[in-house]
Design an enzyme around this catalytic site. Sequence first.
Site, PDB file in Angstrom:
ATOM      1  N   GLY A 239       0.886  -1.228  -0.088  1.00  0.00           N
ATOM      2  CA  GLY A 239       0.483  -0.320   0.089  1.00  0.00           C
ATOM      3  C   GLY A 239       0.525   1.233  -0.392  1.00  0.00           C
TER       4      GLY A 239
ATOM      5  N   GLU B  12       3.283   3.954   5.563  1.00  0.00           N
ATOM      6  CA  GLU B  12       2.493   3.125   5.610  1.00  0.00           C
ATOM      7  C   GLU B  12       1.167   4.178   4.743  1.00  0.00           C
ATOM      8  OE1 GLU B  12       1.403   0.035   5.666  1.00  0.00           O
ATOM      9  OE2 GLU B  12       0.913   0.038   7.414  1.00  0.00           O
ATOM     10  N   ASP B  13       0.456   3.156   4.658  1.00  0.00           N
ATOM     11  CA  ASP B  13      -0.838   3.972   3.594  1.00  0.00           C
ATOM     12  C   ASP B  13      -1.777   4.495   4.474  1.00  0.00           C
ATOM     13  OD1 ASP B  13      -1.004   0.711   4.618  1.00  0.00           O
ATOM     14  OD2 ASP B  13      -2.270   0.572   2.619  1.00  0.00           O
TER      15      ASP B  13
ATOM     16  N   ASP C 222      -4.908   2.468  10.940  1.00  0.00           N
ATOM     17  CA  ASP C 222      -6.260   1.816  11.586  1.00  0.00           C
ATOM     18  C   ASP C 222      -6.402   2.161  13.382  1.00  0.00           C
ATOM     19  OD1 ASP C 222      -8.915   1.907  11.416  1.00  0.00           O
ATOM     20  OD2 ASP C 222      -8.779  -0.825  11.386  1.00  0.00           O
TER      21      ASP C 222
ATOM     22  N   LYS D  15      -6.334   6.635  10.916  1.00  0.00           N
ATOM     23  CA  LYS D  15      -8.181   6.468  11.417  1.00  0.00           C
ATOM     24  C   LYS D  15      -7.529   7.032  13.312  1.00  0.00           C
ATOM     25  CE  LYS D  15     -10.192   3.713   8.223  1.00  0.00           C
ATOM     26  NZ  LYS D  15     -10.634   2.637   8.088  1.00  0.00           N
TER      27      LYS D  15
ATOM     28  N   ILE E  29     -11.559   3.058   2.614  1.00  0.00           N
ATOM     29  CA  ILE E  29     -11.331   4.190   1.695  1.00  0.00           C
ATOM     30  C   ILE E  29     -10.149   3.111   1.087  1.00  0.00           C
ATOM     31  CG2 ILE E  29     -11.596   5.816   2.793  1.00  0.00           C
ATOM     32  CD1 ILE E  29      -8.296   6.279   3.069  1.00  0.00           C
TER      33      ILE E  29
ATOM     34  N   ASP F 281      -6.155  -0.177  -0.889  1.00  0.00           N
ATOM     35  CA  ASP F 281      -6.774  -1.955  -2.318  1.00  0.00           C
ATOM     36  C   ASP F 281      -7.763  -1.653  -1.310  1.00  0.00           C
ATOM     37  OD1 ASP F 281      -5.302  -2.951   0.070  1.00  0.00           O
ATOM     38  OD2 ASP F 281      -5.904  -5.439  -0.785  1.00  0.00           O
TER      39      ASP F 281
ATOM     40  N   ARG G  37      -6.003   0.272  -6.193  1.00  0.00           N
ATOM     41  CA  ARG G  37      -4.340   0.686  -5.841  1.00  0.00           C
ATOM     42  C   ARG G  37      -3.544   1.832  -6.692  1.00  0.00           C
ATOM     43  NH1 ARG G  37      -2.434  -2.294  -1.034  1.00  0.00           N
ATOM     44  NH2 ARG G  37      -2.854  -4.404  -1.278  1.00  0.00           N
TER      45      ARG G  37
HETATM   46  P1  5GP Z   1      -4.217  -1.868  11.405  1.00  0.00           P
HETATM   47  O1  5GP Z   1      -2.892  -2.803  11.904  1.00  0.00           O
HETATM   48  O2  5GP Z   1      -3.577  -0.376  12.102  1.00  0.00           O
HETATM   49  O3  5GP Z   1      -5.321  -2.063  12.433  1.00  0.00           O
HETATM   50  O4  5GP Z   1      -4.336  -1.561   9.730  1.00  0.00           O
HETATM   51  C1  5GP Z   1      -3.690  -1.184   9.041  1.00  0.00           C
HETATM   52  C2  5GP Z   1      -4.080  -2.182   7.905  1.00  0.00           C
HETATM   53  O5  5GP Z   1      -5.541  -1.924   7.742  1.00  0.00           O
HETATM   54  C3  5GP Z   1      -3.652  -0.992   6.967  1.00  0.00           C
HETATM   55  O6  5GP Z   1      -2.133  -1.337   6.932  1.00  0.00           O
HETATM   56  C4  5GP Z   1      -4.376  -1.146   6.223  1.00  0.00           C
HETATM   57  O7  5GP Z   1      -4.096  -2.715   5.072  1.00  0.00           O
HETATM   58  C5  5GP Z   1      -5.820  -1.759   6.414  1.00  0.00           C
HETATM   59  N1  5GP Z   1      -6.862  -0.912   6.215  1.00  0.00           N
HETATM   60  C6  5GP Z   1      -7.640  -0.573   7.651  1.00  0.00           C
HETATM   61  N2  5GP Z   1      -8.265   0.777   7.607  1.00  0.00           N
HETATM   62  C7  5GP Z   1      -8.224   0.493   5.586  1.00  0.00           C
HETATM   63  C8  5GP Z   1      -8.914   1.136   4.525  1.00  0.00           C
HETATM   64  O8  5GP Z   1      -9.719   2.035   4.857  1.00  0.00           O
HETATM   65  N3  5GP Z   1      -8.975   0.972   3.342  1.00  0.00           N
HETATM   66  C9  5GP Z   1      -8.210  -0.522   3.705  1.00  0.00           C
HETATM   67  N4  5GP Z   1      -7.458  -0.103   2.236  1.00  0.00           N
HETATM   68  N5  5GP Z   1      -7.018  -0.672   3.971  1.00  0.00           N
HETATM   69  C10 5GP Z   1      -7.530  -0.387   5.612  1.00  0.00           C
END
Ligand code: 5GP
Length: 179
Positions: free
Chosen positions: A43, A97-98, A101, A129, A152, A158, A164
């Site tokens: 991402g 990072e993209d 969350d 987020k 998103i 993706d 992407r």
């Molecule tokens: P975390 O480990 O912080 O909960 O999640 C991070 C990963 O979750 C990101 O690298 C991404 O792959 C995915 N992710 C979380 N929210 C979104 C979103 O709104 N859209 C997309 N496409 N991926 C997300």
Amino acid sequence: MEKYIEEILYSEADIKREVKRIGKEITRDYKGKTPILVGLLKGSVPFMAELIKYIKTDVQIDFMKVSSYCGAHSSGSVRIVSDTTTSLKDRDVVIVEDIVDTGLTLSEVIKLIKAKGAASIAICTLCDKPEARLYPAADPKYIGFNIPDKFIVGFGLDYNELYRNLPYIGVLKKEVYSD
Ligand code: 5GP
């Protein structure tokens, strides 16, 4: 493809403007140093490509791949799939990072990079987020956009490996991922 997008949140111009701002911030903070930007595949690729254009100090890049979300929901665990090829010992690391969350993915990556003996670690994310955060260790220093609690896609982000390539960031229609 674009019929699956409910709303465009950030245009190409918005993205360019914010990435440029982050590039300036990194340039200022790492003056006289040679940071290594470690992008999390896949991402972060468009973000990384745009970002390095605006960093006006010596900089290196590398990539890591960790397993992440399965579809639109967290799988609850993270696995390192492929590691950097550059040594991170005594390096100033900026993880790229993209989206952050819950922060689970990054908190695991941070542990690994700490164990490699990095001199410093900062997190740079295109999207954040903050309301979803469960792992404060993953709070980013450099942030492009704060995102509402919506799923998103675009500019690297993706859904099941699609979208992407969208040049903007948009909200995916719920009907695409709800059964
Ligand atoms: P975390 O480990 O912080 O909960 O999640 C991070 C990963 O979750 C990101 O690298 C991404 O792959 C995915 N992710 C979380 N929210 C979104 C979103 O709104 N859209 C997309 N496409 N991926 C997300």
